[in-house]
Design a protein around this motif. Structure first.
Motif, PDB file in Angstrom:
ATOM      1  N   VAL A  63       0.831  -1.197   0.000  1.00  0.00           N
ATOM      2  CA  VAL A  63       0.000   0.000   0.000  1.00  0.00           C
ATOM      3  C   VAL A  63       0.866   1.248   0.000  1.00  0.00           C
ATOM      4  N   GLN A  64       0.360   2.291  -0.609  1.00  0.00           N
ATOM      5  CA  GLN A  64       1.011   3.590  -0.637  1.00  0.00           C
ATOM      6  C   GLN A  64      -0.061   4.649  -0.419  1.00  0.00           C
ATOM      7  N   GLY A  65       0.367   5.786   0.058  1.00  0.00           N
ATOM      8  CA  GLY A  65      -0.580   6.879   0.233  1.00  0.00           C
ATOM      9  C   GLY A  65       0.155   8.191   0.254  1.00  0.00           C
ATOM     10  N   GLY A  66      -0.546   9.267  -0.023  1.00  0.00           N
ATOM     11  CA  GLY A  66       0.123  10.554  -0.047  1.00  0.00           C
ATOM     12  C   GLY A  66      -0.827  11.712   0.154  1.00  0.00           C
ATOM     13  N   LEU A  67      -0.230  12.844   0.477  1.00  0.00           N
ATOM     14  CA  LEU A  67      -0.944  14.095   0.693  1.00  0.00           C
ATOM     15  C   LEU A  67      -0.185  15.200  -0.025  1.00  0.00           C
ATOM     16  N   GLU A  68      -0.902  16.063  -0.724  1.00  0.00           N
ATOM     17  CA  GLU A  68      -0.311  17.240  -1.349  1.00  0.00           C
ATOM     18  C   GLU A  68      -1.126  18.455  -0.944  1.00  0.00           C
ATOM     19  N   MET A  69      -0.465  19.426  -0.318  1.00  0.00           N
ATOM     20  CA  MET A  69      -1.139  20.629   0.150  1.00  0.00           C
ATOM     21  C   MET A  69      -0.424  21.851  -0.403  1.00  0.00           C
ATOM     22  N   SER A  70      -1.175  22.801  -0.909  1.00  0.00           N
ATOM     23  CA  SER A  70      -0.585  24.002  -1.484  1.00  0.00           C
ATOM     24  C   SER A  70      -1.230  25.234  -0.880  1.00  0.00           C
ATOM     25  N   VAL A  71      -0.528  26.357  -1.018  1.00  0.00           N
ATOM     26  CA  VAL A  71      -1.039  27.637  -0.549  1.00  0.00           C
ATOM     27  C   VAL A  71      -1.235  28.523  -1.767  1.00  0.00           C
ATOM     28  N   THR A  72      -2.470  28.745  -2.149  1.00  0.00           N
ATOM     29  CA  THR A  72      -2.749  29.613  -3.289  1.00  0.00           C
ATOM     30  C   THR A  72      -2.964  31.052  -2.846  1.00  0.00           C
ATOM     31  N   GLU A  73      -3.493  31.215  -1.646  1.00  0.00           N
ATOM     32  CA  GLU A  73      -3.662  32.518  -1.021  1.00  0.00           C
ATOM     33  C   GLU A  73      -3.411  32.332   0.467  1.00  0.00           C
ATOM     34  N   GLU A  74      -3.267  33.416   1.202  1.00  0.00           N
ATOM     35  CA  GLU A  74      -2.988  33.303   2.626  1.00  0.00           C
ATOM     36  C   GLU A  74      -4.112  32.613   3.381  1.00  0.00           C
ATOM     37  N   THR A  75      -5.326  32.676   2.845  1.00  0.00           N
ATOM     38  CA  THR A  75      -6.476  32.078   3.531  1.00  0.00           C
ATOM     39  C   THR A  75      -6.950  30.804   2.852  1.00  0.00           C
ATOM     40  N   SER A  76      -6.210  30.312   1.858  1.00  0.00           N
ATOM     41  CA  SER A  76      -6.636  29.131   1.108  1.00  0.00           C
ATOM     42  C   SER A  76      -5.513  28.103   1.070  1.00  0.00           C
ATOM     43  N   MET A  77      -5.805  26.873   1.518  1.00  0.00           N
ATOM     44  CA  MET A  77      -4.821  25.789   1.501  1.00  0.00           C
ATOM     45  C   MET A  77      -5.481  24.519   0.975  1.00  0.00           C
ATOM     46  N   ASP A  99      -7.897   8.885  -5.917  1.00  0.00           N
ATOM     47  CA  ASP A  99      -7.516  10.267  -5.652  1.00  0.00           C
ATOM     48  C   ASP A  99      -8.747  11.071  -5.262  1.00  0.00           C
ATOM     49  N   THR A 100      -8.560  12.026  -4.369  1.00  0.00           N
ATOM     50  CA  THR A 100      -9.629  12.963  -4.049  1.00  0.00           C
ATOM     51  C   THR A 100      -8.988  14.289  -3.672  1.00  0.00           C
ATOM     52  N   SER A 101      -9.800  15.320  -3.497  1.00  0.00           N
ATOM     53  CA  SER A 101      -9.279  16.637  -3.154  1.00  0.00           C
ATOM     54  C   SER A 101     -10.241  17.332  -2.212  1.00  0.00           C
ATOM     55  N   SER A 102      -9.740  18.392  -1.574  1.00  0.00           N
ATOM     56  CA  SER A 102     -10.542  19.122  -0.598  1.00  0.00           C
ATOM     57  C   SER A 102     -11.718  19.839  -1.245  1.00  0.00           C
ATOM     58  N   SER A 103     -11.680  20.033  -2.556  1.00  0.00           N
ATOM     59  CA  SER A 103     -12.791  20.697  -3.228  1.00  0.00           C
ATOM     60  C   SER A 103     -14.054  19.861  -3.198  1.00  0.00           C
TER      61      SER A 103
END
Length: 276
Positions: A63-77, A99-103
């Protein structure tokens, strides 16, 4: 098949909790693009992205898993999550990735593959945990065979929603690769030829049935690789990558008016593993 995909999707979803708890070191990327300064002088200017992935075993599966988090604005991650399960059954390598995303955490992207020898079957689709639905988007088969002293690869693919089929056929011999990409409306031929060893790298011209020509070139420079793509009357792109550093410049080639400099774009970034 739908029941199999659903079960694999649920297993991969559970992997996120198990795998992300394992030991790993995150990777931090910082990047400045030509439009970054439009975002002001906040943290979003550097477009920081953190990637974290690890692997382990669960129920006799890799099994493998991962997380990718970015900062597009100071109030958005915004962030993305993925999980992958692999297991060999009867000599066939099976894997599924979700795969899924916070959106929309209810929306899952599915990638299910089966591999035996030089044959690979890939099914891509999506699932919605909100209404328990699963649908298939594309089905692709890849087969590699020895032929005429070289290697012949066939890749037919079918897009179910668009009801569109296409195929890629490539033949490799002596370092040269001939590739034909074709669908019902357009075909493209590409010939990738290695350059002399004293220079290194390769050159790959391509032409379509519509008369579009593209020339790609790459060669090692120092500790990295320079790649360039040129399409007459359209664009030229040059990229340098040496591992942690990458830089890309894209220039329009269709006209050279007073707005030319405004249409130039660039991107410079660096990625490093963060020691914890």
């Amino acid at each position: 098949m739908m029941n199999l995909i659903t079960r694999l999707a649920l297993l991969s979803s559970s992997v996120w909790v198990v795998v992300l708890a394992g030991p790993s070191k995150p990777e931090l990327s910082l990047r400045i693009n030509s439009d970054s300064f439009d975002k002001g002088l906040g943290l979003g200017l550097l477009e920081p992205t953190v990637k974290w992935q690890t692997s382990g075993s669960l129920a006799d599966c890799d099994v493998q898993g991962g997380l990718e988090m970015s900062v597009t604005e100071e109030t958005s991650m915004p962030y993305k999550l993925w999980g992958k399960v692999k297991k060999t059954v009867g000599g066939i390598g099976l894997s599924t990735r979700v795969d899924t995303s916070s959106s929309n955490l209810n929306a899952l992207g599915l990638d299910v593959q089966a591999t035996k020898g030089a044959t690979n079957l890939q099914i891509k689709g999506k699932a919605d945990t909100g209404d328990a639905s699963v649908s298939v988007n594309t089905v692709k088969v890849k087969q590699t065979l020895p032929a005429l002293g070289g290697s012949l690869t066939l890749i037919p693919k079918y897009n179910l929603p668009a009801k569109k089929a296409d195929v890629t056929v490539s033949y490799s011999t002596g370092g040269t690769v001939f590739t034909v990409d074709a669908d019902a409306s357009k075909q493209k031929v590409t010939i990738q030829q290695p350059l002399p060893e004293t220079i290194g790298g390769s050159v790959a011209p391509s032409i379509t049935t519509e008369g579009d020509i593209t020339l790609s070139y790459s060669r090692p420079v120092g500790s990295g690789v320079v790649s360039a793509t040129y399409k007459p009357n359209d664009f030229a792109t040059v990229t340098y990558n040496d591992g942690p550093w990458s830089a890309t410049v894209k220039a329009p080639m269709d006209s050279f008016g007073s707005d030319y400099k405004d249409r130039l774009s660039f991107s410079v970034g660096r990625s490093d593993v963060i020691g914890l």
